[in-house]
Design a protein around this motif. Structure first.
Motif, PDB file in Angstrom:
ATOM      1  N   SER A  80       0.813  -1.220   0.000  1.00 40.49           N
ATOM      2  CA  SER A  80       0.000   0.000   0.000  1.00 40.49           C
ATOM      3  C   SER A  80       0.844   1.267   0.000  1.00 40.49           C
ATOM      4  CB  SER A  80      -0.937   0.006   1.215  1.00 40.49           C
ATOM      5  OG  SER A  80      -0.176  -0.031   2.418  1.00 40.49           O
ATOM      6  N   GLY A  81       2.125   1.164  -0.322  1.00 45.52           N
ATOM      7  CA  GLY A  81       2.991   2.341  -0.327  1.00 45.52           C
ATOM      8  C   GLY A  81       3.327   2.788   1.090  1.00 45.52           C
ATOM      9  N   TRP A  82       3.887   3.999   1.197  1.00 43.86           N
ATOM     10  CA  TRP A  82       4.297   4.539   2.496  1.00 43.86           C
ATOM     11  C   TRP A  82       4.019   6.025   2.508  1.00 43.86           C
ATOM     12  CZ3 TRP A  82       6.377   1.601   6.447  1.00 43.86           C
ATOM     13  CH2 TRP A  82       6.901   2.293   7.538  1.00 43.86           C
ATOM     14  N   TRP A  83       3.242   6.451   3.498  1.00 48.71           N
ATOM     15  CA  TRP A  83       2.947   7.881   3.674  1.00 48.71           C
ATOM     16  C   TRP A  83       4.047   8.514   4.519  1.00 48.71           C
ATOM     17  CZ3 TRP A  83      -0.487  10.215   0.794  1.00 48.71           C
ATOM     18  CH2 TRP A  83      -1.517   9.474   0.229  1.00 48.71           C
ATOM     19  N   HIS A  84       4.743   9.479   3.932  1.00 46.77           N
ATOM     20  CA  HIS A  84       5.801  10.204   4.625  1.00 46.77           C
ATOM     21  C   HIS A  84       5.299  11.513   5.213  1.00 46.77           C
ATOM     22  CE1 HIS A  84       9.267   7.665   3.557  1.00 46.77           C
ATOM     23  NE2 HIS A  84       8.490   7.337   2.543  1.00 46.77           N
ATOM     24  N   TRP A  85       4.170  12.004   4.660  1.00 42.37           N
ATOM     25  CA  TRP A  85       3.675  13.303   5.138  1.00 42.37           C
ATOM     26  C   TRP A  85       2.267  13.484   4.618  1.00 42.37           C
ATOM     27  CZ3 TRP A  85       6.113  18.499   3.162  1.00 42.37           C
ATOM     28  CH2 TRP A  85       5.849  19.541   4.057  1.00 42.37           C
ATOM     29  N   PHE A  86       1.391  14.016   5.454  1.00 40.02           N
ATOM     30  CA  PHE A  86       0.023  14.305   5.034  1.00 40.02           C
ATOM     31  C   PHE A  86      -0.490  15.462   5.870  1.00 40.02           C
ATOM     32  CE2 PHE A  86      -3.362  11.869   2.637  1.00 40.02           C
ATOM     33  CZ  PHE A  86      -4.223  12.961   2.535  1.00 40.02           C
ATOM     34  N   ALA A  87      -0.659  16.605   5.246  1.00 43.07           N
ATOM     35  CA  ALA A  87      -1.190  17.788   5.923  1.00 43.07           C
ATOM     36  C   ALA A  87      -2.323  18.352   5.075  1.00 43.07           C
ATOM     37  CB  ALA A  87      -0.097  18.839   6.102  1.00 43.07           C
ATOM     38  N   PHE A  88      -3.402  18.769   5.736  1.00 44.12           N
ATOM     39  CA  PHE A  88      -4.519  19.354   4.992  1.00 44.12           C
ATOM     40  C   PHE A  88      -5.142  20.486   5.786  1.00 44.12           C
ATOM     41  CE2 PHE A  88      -6.130  15.558   7.169  1.00 44.12           C
ATOM     42  CZ  PHE A  88      -7.249  16.048   7.850  1.00 44.12           C
ATOM     43  N   ASN A  89      -6.057  21.187   5.132  1.00 40.19           N
ATOM     44  CA  ASN A  89      -6.671  22.414   5.648  1.00 40.19           C
ATOM     45  C   ASN A  89      -5.652  23.537   5.772  1.00 40.19           C
ATOM     46  OD1 ASN A  89      -9.104  21.129   5.607  1.00 40.19           O
ATOM     47  ND2 ASN A  89      -9.247  20.834   7.827  1.00 40.19           N
ATOM     48  N   ILE A  90      -4.666  23.531   4.882  1.00 40.15           N
ATOM     49  CA  ILE A  90      -3.734  24.646   4.762  1.00 40.15           C
ATOM     50  C   ILE A  90      -4.542  25.799   4.170  1.00 40.15           C
ATOM     51  CG2 ILE A  90      -1.619  25.459   3.630  1.00 40.15           C
ATOM     52  CD1 ILE A  90      -0.771  22.408   3.593  1.00 40.15           C
ATOM     53  N   PRO A  91      -4.477  26.990   4.753  1.00 36.64           N
ATOM     54  CA  PRO A  91      -5.340  28.093   4.312  1.00 36.64           C
ATOM     55  C   PRO A  91      -5.208  28.410   2.819  1.00 36.64           C
ATOM     56  CG  PRO A  91      -4.240  28.645   6.369  1.00 36.64           C
ATOM     57  CD  PRO A  91      -3.629  27.354   5.878  1.00 36.64           C
ATOM     58  N   ALA A  92      -6.322  28.839   2.235  1.00 39.33           N
ATOM     59  CA  ALA A  92      -6.391  29.126   0.799  1.00 39.33           C
ATOM     60  C   ALA A  92      -5.471  30.257   0.375  1.00 39.33           C
ATOM     61  CB  ALA A  92      -7.828  29.437   0.400  1.00 39.33           C
ATOM     62  N   ASP A  93      -5.067  31.117   1.296  1.00 40.00           N
ATOM     63  CA  ASP A  93      -4.175  32.217   0.925  1.00 40.00           C
ATOM     64  C   ASP A  93      -2.698  31.839   1.037  1.00 40.00           C
ATOM     65  OD1 ASP A  93      -4.036  32.150   3.704  1.00 40.00           O
ATOM     66  OD2 ASP A  93      -4.386  34.308   3.971  1.00 40.00           O
ATOM     67  N   ALA A  94      -2.403  30.607   1.445  1.00 43.10           N
ATOM     68  CA  ALA A  94      -1.015  30.146   1.549  1.00 43.10           C
ATOM     69  C   ALA A  94      -0.434  29.943   0.152  1.00 43.10           C
ATOM     70  CB  ALA A  94      -0.939  28.841   2.334  1.00 43.10           C
TER      71      ALA A  94
ATOM     72  N   PHE B  56       6.356  15.284   9.027  1.00 44.71           N
ATOM     73  CA  PHE B  56       7.175  14.707   7.961  1.00 44.71           C
ATOM     74  C   PHE B  56       8.063  13.602   8.504  1.00 44.71           C
ATOM     75  CE2 PHE B  56      11.118  14.614   5.437  1.00 44.71           C
ATOM     76  CZ  PHE B  56      10.586  14.345   4.191  1.00 44.71           C
ATOM     77  N   GLY B  57       8.178  12.521   7.750  1.00 48.20           N
ATOM     78  CA  GLY B  57       9.124  11.442   8.021  1.00 48.20           C
ATOM     79  C   GLY B  57       9.915  11.191   6.752  1.00 48.20           C
ATOM     80  N   GLY B  58      11.202  11.323   6.811  1.00 47.71           N
ATOM     81  CA  GLY B  58      12.045  11.284   5.624  1.00 47.71           C
ATOM     82  C   GLY B  58      12.146   9.923   4.936  1.00 47.71           C
ATOM     83  N   ALA B  59      12.836   9.947   3.816  1.00 47.14           N
ATOM     84  CA  ALA B  59      13.033   8.762   2.983  1.00 47.14           C
ATOM     85  C   ALA B  59      13.913   7.742   3.700  1.00 47.14           C
ATOM     86  CB  ALA B  59      13.693   9.158   1.664  1.00 47.14           C
ATOM     87  N   CYS B  60      13.586   6.462   3.514  1.00 46.87           N
ATOM     88  CA  CYS B  60      14.411   5.384   4.078  1.00 46.87           C
ATOM     89  C   CYS B  60      14.035   4.074   3.396  1.00 46.87           C
ATOM     90  CB  CYS B  60      14.231   5.286   5.590  1.00 46.87           C
ATOM     91  SG  CYS B  60      15.371   4.112   6.367  1.00 46.87           S
ATOM     92  N   PRO B  61      14.370   3.937   2.114  1.00 50.61           N
ATOM     93  CA  PRO B  61      14.032   2.683   1.433  1.00 50.61           C
ATOM     94  C   PRO B  61      14.941   1.552   1.886  1.00 50.61           C
ATOM     95  CG  PRO B  61      15.399   4.023   0.016  1.00 50.61           C
ATOM     96  CD  PRO B  61      15.108   4.848   1.247  1.00 50.61           C
ATOM     97  N   PRO B  62      14.537   0.321   1.639  1.00 51.27           N
ATOM     98  CA  PRO B  62      15.447  -0.789   1.926  1.00 51.27           C
ATOM     99  C   PRO B  62      16.770  -0.607   1.173  1.00 51.27           C
ATOM    100  CG  PRO B  62      13.242  -1.614   1.458  1.00 51.27           C
ATOM    101  CD  PRO B  62      13.243  -0.147   1.117  1.00 51.27           C
TER     102      PRO B  62
END
Length: 177
Positions: A83-97, A122-128
């Motif tokens: 299912s892949g890997w989520w490193h970062w997910f942020a939402f509801n960042i204001p529309a004027d950003a 955020f969680g950085g890259a770390c592939p096998p």
């Protein structure tokens, strides 16, 4: 006949609602670049990796009319999880950003979900070892502010972001160790 008509109507409705990568909506960064190796600053500290675990700076422009908020994700589709890997997910960042500084603290009202390492932010890259993975940094212009909190899964938030995305732009960087 009814089933065919219903299927056609569903496909038309889906096509109308599908997000469009607007030519004018662009994502840029001074820290990451399309197809280029991530810097050590964007590598995870742990799981056998030695890095700064720092979110890159991101800037966007040309948001479409009707944008009510933004979502930012970092996703590794190559992770050997099914299912892949989520490193970062942020939402509801204001529309004027118009972007996020490197490792920026989020504004009030912005929701940051737990990454697949189990920590918020955020969680950085770390592939096998020996593998090259892609890291897709995407900004979505949303036609709404999502009525979700930080208890939802990345999968549910991803569904809601994609269902409400009116435009998106992605930078895909790579990393191997």
């Amino acid at each position: 006949m009814f089933r065919t008509t219903l299927l056609a109507a569903t496909l038309v409705a889906t096509a109308i609602a599908a997000p469009v990568a607007a030519d004018t909506f662009t994502l840029t960064s001074t820290t990451i670049a399309e197809g280029q190796q991530l810097d050590a600053a964007q590598v995870f500290q742990g799981f056998g990796c030695e890095g700064g675990n720092t979110a890159p700076d991101l800037a966007w422009s040309g948001a479409p009319e009707g944008t009510k908020s933004f979502a930012v994700t970092a996703y590794d589709p190559d992770a050997p999880t099914g299912s892949g890997w989520w490193h970062w997910f942020a939402f509801n960042i204001p529309a004027d950003a118009t972007g996020l500084a490197a490792d920026a603290a989020m504004a009030d009202g912005v929701v940051e979900l737990g990454n697949d390492y189990g920590a918020a932010g955020f969680g950085g890259a770390c592939p096998p070892a020996g593998e090259v993975h892609r890291y897709q940094f995407t900004v979505h212009a949303l036609g709404t502010v999502l009525e979700l909190d930080d208890s939802v899964s990345n999968a549910l938030a991803g569904f809601m972001v994609n269902a409400n995305s009116i435009a998106s732009s992605t930078i895909t960087a790579v990393y191997n160790r």
